[in-house]
Scaffold this motif. Structure first.
Motif, PDB file in Angstrom:
ATOM      1  N   ASP A   2      -9.315   7.272   4.125  1.00  9.93           N
ATOM      2  CA  ASP A   2      -9.223   5.788   4.681  1.00  9.93           C
ATOM      3  C   ASP A   2      -9.476   4.867   4.083  1.00  9.93           C
ATOM      4  O   ASP A   2     -10.659   4.940   3.915  1.00  9.93           O
ATOM      5  N   LEU A   4     -10.812   1.950   5.878  1.00  9.81           N
ATOM      6  CA  LEU A   4     -12.043   1.769   6.361  1.00  9.81           C
ATOM      7  C   LEU A   4     -12.895   3.282   6.099  1.00  9.81           C
ATOM      8  O   LEU A   4     -14.502   2.747   6.601  1.00  9.81           O
ATOM      9  N   GLU A   7     -15.123   2.646   3.803  1.00  5.26           N
ATOM     10  CA  GLU A   7     -16.271   1.361   3.733  1.00  5.26           C
ATOM     11  C   GLU A   7     -17.057   2.150   4.442  1.00  5.26           C
ATOM     12  O   GLU A   7     -17.920   1.225   4.681  1.00  5.26           O
TER      13      GLU A   7
END
Length: 151
Positions: A2, A4, A7
């Motif tokens: 994913d 997100l 990150e």
């Protein structure tokens, strides 16, 4: 993975490494250049106002009492930590910070408080509480993971 999650992971890894690097470089360029990061964390675990046994500090740091003794011996020799015998049982030795150790503790604590204040500076109360929930979840995950590690 994913995007997100990827990150956030990059930020967490970078933040962890940056905090350690900043702490180490700050120590090296200060009047406390004789203190290592490991010793700084020992000072932090002893704390400002408590008198703790070696076993209690070792437990906080997740190390053996023998491993901690080496660090404490160095910190006593450098005049950051004091060994104090209790009045009610002279066999019991507690650790406390010397005046120099307390000064270093306060400076280190200020860096951490400034870091937190900067982190939440542009957040409202709800956003800060969401961050707190995420950090609590991370903390709980790390605690469960530590429990699964070999002793």
């Amino acid at each position: 993975m994913d995007p997100l999650v990827n990150e956030i992971n990059k930020y967490l890894v970078t933040i962890f490494n940056d905090v350690l690097m900043i702490e180490e470089k700050t120590l090296q360029s200060s009047r406390f250049k004789d203190v290592s990061i490991k010793e700084m964390h020992t000072i932090e675990a002893i704390g400002m106002y408590e008198q703790l046994t070696t076993s209690e500090v070792a437990k906080k740091l997740g190390v053996t009492a023998g491993t901690l003794t080496v660090s404490v011996n160095n910190l006593v020799r450098k005049n950051y930590v004091e060994r104090v015998r209790t009045d009610h049982d002279r066999r019991v030795v507690k650790l406390s910070l010397s005046p120099t150790g307390r000064l270093l503790y306060r400076l280190h604590d200020k860096f951490h408080r400034d870091m937190v204040r900067e982190t939440i500076a542009e957040m409202d109360k709800d956003q800060s509480e969401i961050l707190m929930l995420g950090l609590k979840n991370l903390h709980d995950f790390l605690e469960r993971t530590k429990e699964q590690l070999p002793k």
